[in-house]
Design an enzyme around this catalytic site. Structure first.
Site, PDB file in Angstrom:
ATOM      1  N   ASN A  20      59.182  53.048 -19.717  1.00 20.03           N
ATOM      2  CA  ASN A  20      60.540  52.571 -19.465  1.00 20.03           C
ATOM      3  C   ASN A  20      61.600  53.654 -19.345  1.00 20.03           C
ATOM      4  O   ASN A  20      62.719  53.348 -18.947  1.00 20.03           O
ATOM      5  CB  ASN A  20      60.958  51.600 -20.586  1.00 20.03           C
ATOM      6  CG  ASN A  20      60.189  50.313 -20.545  1.00 20.03           C
ATOM      7  OD1 ASN A  20      60.527  49.391 -19.828  1.00 20.03           O
ATOM      8  ND2 ASN A  20      59.120  50.226 -21.331  1.00 20.03           N
ATOM      9  N   TRP A  21      61.309  54.887 -19.650  1.00 23.55           N
ATOM     10  CA  TRP A  21      62.389  55.884 -19.627  1.00 23.55           C
ATOM     11  C   TRP A  21      62.544  56.505 -18.240  1.00 23.55           C
ATOM     12  O   TRP A  21      63.625  56.974 -17.892  1.00 23.55           O
ATOM     13  CB  TRP A  21      62.146  56.954 -20.693  1.00 23.55           C
ATOM     14  CG  TRP A  21      61.497  58.201 -20.213  1.00 23.55           C
ATOM     15  CD1 TRP A  21      60.170  58.415 -20.036  1.00 23.55           C
ATOM     16  CD2 TRP A  21      62.147  59.422 -19.857  1.00 23.55           C
ATOM     17  NE1 TRP A  21      59.948  59.689 -19.595  1.00 23.55           N
ATOM     18  CE2 TRP A  21      61.149  60.333 -19.469  1.00 23.55           C
ATOM     19  CE3 TRP A  21      63.486  59.839 -19.830  1.00 23.55           C
ATOM     20  CZ2 TRP A  21      61.430  61.623 -19.056  1.00 23.55           C
ATOM     21  CZ3 TRP A  21      63.766  61.127 -19.413  1.00 23.55           C
ATOM     22  CH2 TRP A  21      62.748  62.011 -19.042  1.00 23.55           C
ATOM     23  N   ASN A  22      61.502  56.501 -17.417  1.00 17.84           N
ATOM     24  CA  ASN A  22      61.562  57.097 -16.080  1.00 17.84           C
ATOM     25  C   ASN A  22      60.886  56.127 -15.117  1.00 17.84           C
ATOM     26  O   ASN A  22      59.707  56.271 -14.795  1.00 17.84           O
ATOM     27  CB  ASN A  22      60.856  58.458 -16.080  1.00 17.84           C
ATOM     28  CG  ASN A  22      61.058  59.220 -14.785  1.00 17.84           C
ATOM     29  OD1 ASN A  22      61.380  58.644 -13.756  1.00 17.84           O
ATOM     30  ND2 ASN A  22      60.862  60.524 -14.835  1.00 17.84           N
ATOM     31  N   ILE A  23      61.643  55.152 -14.636  1.00 18.15           N
ATOM     32  CA  ILE A  23      61.069  54.081 -13.832  1.00 18.15           C
ATOM     33  C   ILE A  23      60.546  54.578 -12.481  1.00 18.15           C
ATOM     34  O   ILE A  23      59.477  54.137 -12.041  1.00 18.15           O
ATOM     35  CB  ILE A  23      62.087  52.941 -13.650  1.00 18.15           C
ATOM     36  CG1 ILE A  23      62.383  52.296 -15.004  1.00 18.15           C
ATOM     37  CG2 ILE A  23      61.567  51.883 -12.683  1.00 18.15           C
ATOM     38  CD1 ILE A  23      61.172  51.720 -15.692  1.00 18.15           C
ATOM     39  N   PRO A  24      61.227  55.477 -11.747  1.00 15.67           N
ATOM     40  CA  PRO A  24      60.643  55.938 -10.476  1.00 15.67           C
ATOM     41  C   PRO A  24      59.252  56.537 -10.631  1.00 15.67           C
ATOM     42  O   PRO A  24      58.347  56.226  -9.849  1.00 15.67           O
ATOM     43  CB  PRO A  24      61.664  56.974  -9.990  1.00 15.67           C
ATOM     44  CG  PRO A  24      62.962  56.540 -10.575  1.00 15.67           C
ATOM     45  CD  PRO A  24      62.606  56.002 -11.931  1.00 15.67           C
ATOM     46  N   VAL A  25      59.051  57.389 -11.639  1.00 12.73           N
ATOM     47  CA  VAL A  25      57.732  57.981 -11.857  1.00 12.73           C
ATOM     48  C   VAL A  25      56.749  56.924 -12.343  1.00 12.73           C
ATOM     49  O   VAL A  25      55.579  56.901 -11.926  1.00 12.73           O
ATOM     50  CB  VAL A  25      57.828  59.147 -12.856  1.00 12.73           C
ATOM     51  CG1 VAL A  25      56.437  59.628 -13.269  1.00 12.73           C
ATOM     52  CG2 VAL A  25      58.611  60.302 -12.243  1.00 12.73           C
ATOM     53  N   TRP A  69      57.115  55.589 -22.560  1.00 13.86           N
ATOM     54  CA  TRP A  69      56.720  56.214 -21.303  1.00 13.86           C
ATOM     55  C   TRP A  69      56.750  55.238 -20.136  1.00 13.86           C
ATOM     56  O   TRP A  69      56.845  55.664 -18.981  1.00 13.86           O
ATOM     57  CB  TRP A  69      55.326  56.828 -21.439  1.00 13.86           C
ATOM     58  CG  TRP A  69      55.340  58.067 -22.277  1.00 13.86           C
ATOM     59  CD1 TRP A  69      54.817  58.225 -23.526  1.00 13.86           C
ATOM     60  CD2 TRP A  69      55.920  59.330 -21.935  1.00 13.86           C
ATOM     61  NE1 TRP A  69      55.040  59.497 -23.984  1.00 13.86           N
ATOM     62  CE2 TRP A  69      55.709  60.202 -23.024  1.00 13.86           C
ATOM     63  CE3 TRP A  69      56.599  59.810 -20.815  1.00 13.86           C
ATOM     64  CZ2 TRP A  69      56.151  61.517 -23.022  1.00 13.86           C
ATOM     65  CZ3 TRP A  69      57.034  61.126 -20.817  1.00 13.86           C
ATOM     66  CH2 TRP A  69      56.801  61.962 -21.901  1.00 13.86           C
ATOM     67  N   TYR A 115      59.541  85.744 -24.647  1.00 12.79           N
ATOM     68  CA  TYR A 115      60.224  86.907 -25.239  1.00 12.79           C
ATOM     69  C   TYR A 115      59.233  88.034 -25.512  1.00 12.79           C
ATOM     70  O   TYR A 115      59.500  89.213 -25.208  1.00 12.79           O
ATOM     71  CB  TYR A 115      60.923  86.475 -26.525  1.00 12.79           C
ATOM     72  CG  TYR A 115      61.600  87.593 -27.275  1.00 12.79           C
ATOM     73  CD1 TYR A 115      62.854  88.064 -26.889  1.00 12.79           C
ATOM     74  CD2 TYR A 115      60.988  88.179 -28.380  1.00 12.79           C
ATOM     75  CE1 TYR A 115      63.469  89.093 -27.571  1.00 12.79           C
ATOM     76  CE2 TYR A 115      61.596  89.208 -29.074  1.00 12.79           C
ATOM     77  CZ  TYR A 115      62.843  89.661 -28.665  1.00 12.79           C
ATOM     78  OH  TYR A 115      63.453  90.683 -29.348  1.00 12.79           O
ATOM     79  N   HIS A 124      53.690  68.678 -15.748  1.00 13.48           N
ATOM     80  CA  HIS A 124      54.568  69.298 -16.741  1.00 13.48           C
ATOM     81  C   HIS A 124      54.245  70.787 -16.896  1.00 13.48           C
ATOM     82  O   HIS A 124      55.156  71.627 -16.941  1.00 13.48           O
ATOM     83  CB  HIS A 124      54.435  68.586 -18.091  1.00 13.48           C
ATOM     84  CG  HIS A 124      55.274  67.358 -18.221  1.00 13.48           C
ATOM     85  ND1 HIS A 124      54.943  66.155 -17.641  1.00 13.48           N
ATOM     86  CD2 HIS A 124      56.453  67.135 -18.860  1.00 13.48           C
ATOM     87  CE1 HIS A 124      55.864  65.251 -17.916  1.00 13.48           C
ATOM     88  NE2 HIS A 124      56.798  65.822 -18.653  1.00 13.48           N
TER      89      HIS A 124
END
Length: 488
Positions: free
Chosen positions: A376-381, A374, A477, A415
């Site tokens: 390192n995968w989305n640096i801007p956030v 968490w 559904y 989310h």
């Protein structure tokens, strides 16, 4: 290998006896000779013939190879020190390609070609004469202008800090509430269009939050310097902007379109626009967009549709089978989406705007813990959370655990906001999934390290996302198709 006879000094005469005066030196020499290869004769015979160019001794050249074994470990043993498994990695790639090719052919034989680019338009527009989602995105400019006007008045002292804070809080709250109300009340807006509009407003919320914080810090620094009788350094570096000269529409809109969520008065800038680099990124964007749409229509949609009956019948074995079948295309599409967004799209925007900081991701694929993923995968956030949420909580006296929990709580809220509002149903699956990352991070960090930790992170990504997808699709559904049919 080479000629051992020429590389070692030839010994003449017999070796010293182990009972003689050789001592430890003789023993060490025997060990070295044994490790080096075949020995010479006891009476000073000539060494074994040199191997040929293929590495083998000449056939029929003599019987000098008296020893052919030495102390060594098997390659797969950890003590061997061997680490070159490139061939096995290539084998894994080949097997992965073959297995997925079989799945692709099976899908084509069973369903035919389902890819329909024209159908994608209906995901964004329900009524060709009603465009609520684009109108929502355009209306977001009102909130940006409002934040700018508040900052202009705060800079000249026309507003107190308390009044400015109140206006900013009202503006930020409206950014999230107004589009949600429109999505829930306007019937002509589609779920995909709603998602894009809400994402635009969420990004604007984070950017204006940062814009307000940084300008507030600048005012405090200016007031502190004024109280100390110091003059602000305006000539620190050429071509730099200082507060309040940054309060212009040009500066604001550069920040709003820049691929970052954290505001600065002076962003790092690249010297020029690289046209070839930009063209490659644009071509990647177009190609991967089509690829994602094709995979979703051809692979994911039939799998999801076939998963509804096991959920309805509560057939757990079939549910698990459908979950595992959905995991492969879902994870593949997620990986393609990551590359498309964080490498192709953000780099294209950064190149157009000559934005210099291109660290949009780090090596999250090497994550040995959930926390590292968490981070390192989305640096801007991640930068926004650290700068405007985590560190301010620490400065106010919160513990690291409380600050970290607060970050996950905020992430869970957004989310759920981005999923439940467009679908017009509130099931809290996304919220629960994000909050579950806290005990999962503790569990993986406590019981798994190294490669096992990395495997646990990958497993949570591959299995966790399809569970949430199936939960939301099943509930959507039931709510939109089974309930109306039952009422009729």
């Amino acid at each position: 290998m080479g000629d051992r006879g020429s590389s070692r000094r030839r010994r003449t005469g017999s070796r010293p006896s182990s009972h003689g005066g050789g001592g430890p030196a003789a023993a060490e020499e025997e060990v070295r000779d044994a490790a080096a290869g075949p020995d010479v004769g006891a009476a000073g015979d000539a060494p074994a013939p040199a191997p040929n160019k293929d590495g083998d001794a000449g056939v029929g050249s003599g019987h000098w190879e008296l020893r052919c074994h030495r102390l060594q470990d098997s390659l797969f043993s950890s003590d061997s020190g061997f680490s070159n498994y490139r061939g096995i990695l290539n084998w894994c790639v080949v097997m992965l390609i073959l297995s997925n090719a079989r799945l692709f052919l099976e899908n084509l034989i069973k369903y035919g070609i389902l890819v329909d680019p024209i159908q994608v338009v209906s995901l964004f527009l329900k009524d060709p004469y009603s465009w609520p989602a684009p109108c929502l995105v355009i209306a977001a400019n009102v909130f940006a202008v409002a934040a700018f006007q508040v900052e202009k008045r705060l800079a000249v002292g026309a507003l107190t800090e308390q009044a400015g804070l109140l206006l900013h809080v009202a503006n930020l709250a409206t950014i999230l509430c107004f589009p949600a109300a429109v999505v829930l009340l306007v019937e002509s807006i589609t779920p995909v269009g709603s998602l894009l509009a809400l994402m635009a407003h969420t990004i604007l919320f984070l950017k204006l939050f940062s814009y307000r914080d940084v300008n507030s810090w600048c005012r405090r620094a200016r007031a502190k310097a004024a109280s100390a009788g110091k003059k602000a350094s305006s000539a620190a570096a050429p071509h730099t902007v200082s507060y309040p000269d940054n309060l212009t529409y040009r500066d604001l809109y550069y920040f709003l379109f820049a691929p970052t969520l954290c505001y600065e008065l002076n962003f790092p800038r690249s010297p020029r626009i690289r046209k070839r680099f930009l063209l490659r990124r644009i071509l990647e964007m177009l190609f991967f967009t089509q690829l994602q749409v094709g995979l979703i229509q051809q692979w994911m949609v039939p799998t999801i549709q076939n998963s509804m009956k096991p959920f309805k019948d509560m057939d757990y074995s079939r549910i698990i089978e459908r979950l595992l079948k959905l995991a492969v295309p879902n994870h593949l599409i997620w990986l393609i989406f990551f590359y498309w967004l964080f490498h192709s799209c953000l780099n294209a925007v950064a190149e157009l705007m000559q934005f210099g900081d291109r660290e949009f991701y780090r090596d999250w694929w090497n994550s040995e813990s959930v926390t590292y993923f968490w981070q390192n995968w989305n640096i801007p956030v991640h930068k926004w959370c650290i700068r405007h949420f985590y560190k301010p909580m620490l400065r106010r006296g919160s513990s690291k655990w409380m600050a970290r929990t607060g970050v996950f709580l905020a992430s869970a809220f957004f989310h759920e906001y981005l999923v439940s509002v467009p679908l017009r149903m509130f099931r809290l699956w996304a919220f629960t999934g994000m909050m579950a990352q806290i005990p999962l991070a503790w569990f993986v960090g406590r019981f798994f390290q190294g490669n096992y930790g990395n495997a646990a992170v990958w497993l949570s990504l591959i299995i966790g996302q399809p569970i949430a997808v199936l939960m939301y699709v099943h509930d959507y559904y039931v709510l939109n198709y089974e309930a109306p049919a039952a009422e009729a």
